[in-house]
Design a protein around this motif. Structure first.
Motif, PDB file in Angstrom:
ATOM      1  N   GLU A  36      -0.526  -6.806 -11.315  1.00  0.00           N
ATOM      2  CA  GLU A  36       0.863  -7.066 -11.739  1.00  0.00           C
ATOM      3  C   GLU A  36       1.007  -6.897 -13.251  1.00  0.00           C
ATOM      4  OE1 GLU A  36       2.254 -10.797 -10.107  1.00  0.00           O
ATOM      5  OE2 GLU A  36       2.524  -9.889  -8.120  1.00  0.00           O
ATOM      6  N   HIS A  48       4.730  -4.449 -11.609  1.00  0.00           N
ATOM      7  CA  HIS A  48       5.253  -4.736 -10.263  1.00  0.00           C
ATOM      8  C   HIS A  48       4.970  -6.194  -9.908  1.00  0.00           C
ATOM      9  CE1 HIS A  48       5.553  -0.430  -8.507  1.00  0.00           C
ATOM     10  NE2 HIS A  48       5.376  -0.323  -9.812  1.00  0.00           N
ATOM     11  N   THR A  51       5.444  -4.089  -3.022  1.00  0.00           N
ATOM     12  CA  THR A  51       5.905  -4.678  -4.280  1.00  0.00           C
ATOM     13  C   THR A  51       7.422  -4.593  -4.396  1.00  0.00           C
ATOM     14  OG1 THR A  51       5.955  -2.693  -5.661  1.00  0.00           O
ATOM     15  CG2 THR A  51       3.801  -3.755  -5.347  1.00  0.00           C
TER      16      THR A  51
END
Ligand SMILES: NC(=O)c1ccc[n+]([C@@H]2O[C@H](COP(=O)([O-])OP(=O)(O)OC[C@H]3O[C@@H](n4cnc5c(N)ncnc54)[C@H](O)[C@@H]3O)[C@@H](O)[C@H]2O)c1
Length: 370
Positions: free
Chosen positions: A188, A193, A230
């Motif tokens: 992330e 995302h 995501t």
């Protein structure tokens, strides 16, 4: 010009992480003024070896006037009580991952830290490799659309049935809560995302192990296989294992963009591989190779060709903790809200493995910032 007084740390739990934090604090210019542990004699031995003078009980360390930052490096089940007491005592807190054993507890702790205004940090330390910063900067600068992500985080220290550790009977997840959260945080952090839904399956190599009281049943997973989606439309898969023989700490990920792919291996952390249809470019970390000096240079401790490792990543993290304690905002430093995010993903992993269906990841952080 007057020099700022050193930031003073007190460390609770003096095993693997306690000593890693000690070296990192010192290398970053801070001081380690006290240790606390469960067993005072054992803690005294580590304190003597590390040159730390004060050995206290955890509650004494938390209330000690010479301690500015409390580091919680104990087994996971103690994190919430110790972090809560430290925040209530007005201390800044570095609490090891996982922040708590449940999402509700992690969330409550984050709220308390934010309301109290203390610096709060969870050491998602893999963010501190220059190659990670390089990948993040290049993906963001190029506006690269990441559409697929894949990877693994493999260890083998729990491959033998005879190996036992406090992690084995703590919480509803072991391998994922212990190391899977690092993979997800790094994914992330690099990609921007957020994992929004997932399907996870637990596997156990051993359902019984030789524990301190003999042969015992084990409920926690040795491995997790996970598919995910995501919020920005990518899909991905990751395998997490603590029982894959020959693999020591192989956190590997590849992010596939429309134009390029980016891959990073924690065991060779000085290099970023960038793939295109013409071939794969190996980009060594360094001032000469970075495309974004502002984003990467602060994380270059030594010149190109001079290896920078895990302990260095911790030093860079502790340098940011010290900056934050001195009141300077530090973007990208992993805070309790990132610990809540990890707890939310872990809760979804547990729910999915139990229900054998896809589970949404609760968006606590997104709701709060909305
Ligand atoms: N960020 C990372 O990269 C990373 C890596 C490894 C471990 N960790 C985390 O660090 C924490 C510690 O892990 P470790 O590998 O150092 O474990 P460890 O077993 O090596 O050390 C734990 C220490 O805590 C002490 N302890 C146990 N119960 C205590 C209590 N009630 N009060 C005070 N001290 C107590 C033990 O005596 C031991 O010294 C865990 O939460 C783990 O998830 C983080």
């Amino acid at each position: 010009m007057t020099r700022a007084a050193p930031v003073r740390s007190g460390i609770i739990g003096t095993g693997f992480m306690g000593t890693v934090h000690t070296r990192a604090v010192r290398a970053a210019g801070g001081q380690v003024v006290a240790y606390a542990g469960r067993d005072l004699d054992r803690t005294r031995k580590v304190a003597d070896a590390q040159g730390v003078e004060l050995v206290l009980r955890p509650e004494e360390l938390i209330s000690h006037p010479d301690v500015d930052v409390v580091h919680i490096c104990t087994p996971n089940a103690q994190h919430v009580a110790l972090a809560t007491a430290a925040i209530r005592a007005g201390k800044h807190v570095v609490c090891e991952k996982p922040l708590a054993l449940t999402l509700a507890e992690a969330d409550a702790l984050d709220r308390l830290a934010v309301e109290s205004g203390v610096v709060n940090v969870v050491p998602f330390v893999y963010r501190y490799y220059p190659a990670v910063r390089e990948a993040r900067a290049r993906i963001s600068q190029a506006g690269e659309r990441i559409w697929l992500a894949h990877g693994h985080y493999l260890q083998d220290w729990l491959a033998d049935r005879e190996t036992y550790n406090w992690r084995i009977d703590e919480g509803e997840s072991r391998a994922f809560a212990d190391i899977g959260v690092h993979w997800c945080d790094l994914f992330e952090f690099i990609s921007g995302h957020r994992i929004s839904r997932l399907s996870a399956r637990f596997s156990q190599l051993h359902d019984r192990r030789t524990g301190p009281s003999g042969d015992v049943a084990v409920d926690t997973e040795d491995a997790v296989t996970m598919l995910f989606e995501t919020d920005l439309g990518a899909t991905g898969s990751v395998v997490i294992s603590q029982a894959s023989r020959g693999r020591k700490n192989r956190l590997w990920m590849e992010l596939d963009g429309e134009a390029m792919s980016y891959s990073f291996d924690q065991e060779t952390p000085d290099r970023l591989e960038i793939g295109s249809t013409e071939g794969t470019l190996v980009v060594p970390k360094g001032a000469e190779t970075t495309r974004d000096s502002a984003a990467v240079a602060p994380y270059l401790l030594v010149p190109a060709g001079h290896p920078q490792g895990y302990q260095d990543a911790f030093t860079l993290l502790m340098a940011e903790v010290i900056e934050a304690v001195r009141g300077r905002a530090v973007a990208g430093m992993p805070t309790f809200s990132d610990g809540v995010r990890a707890a939310a993903i872990t809760a979804a992993v547990v729910a999915s493995s139990e229900s054998e269906t896809w589970s949404p990841v609760a968006s606590t952080e997104l709701q709060r910032s909305a």
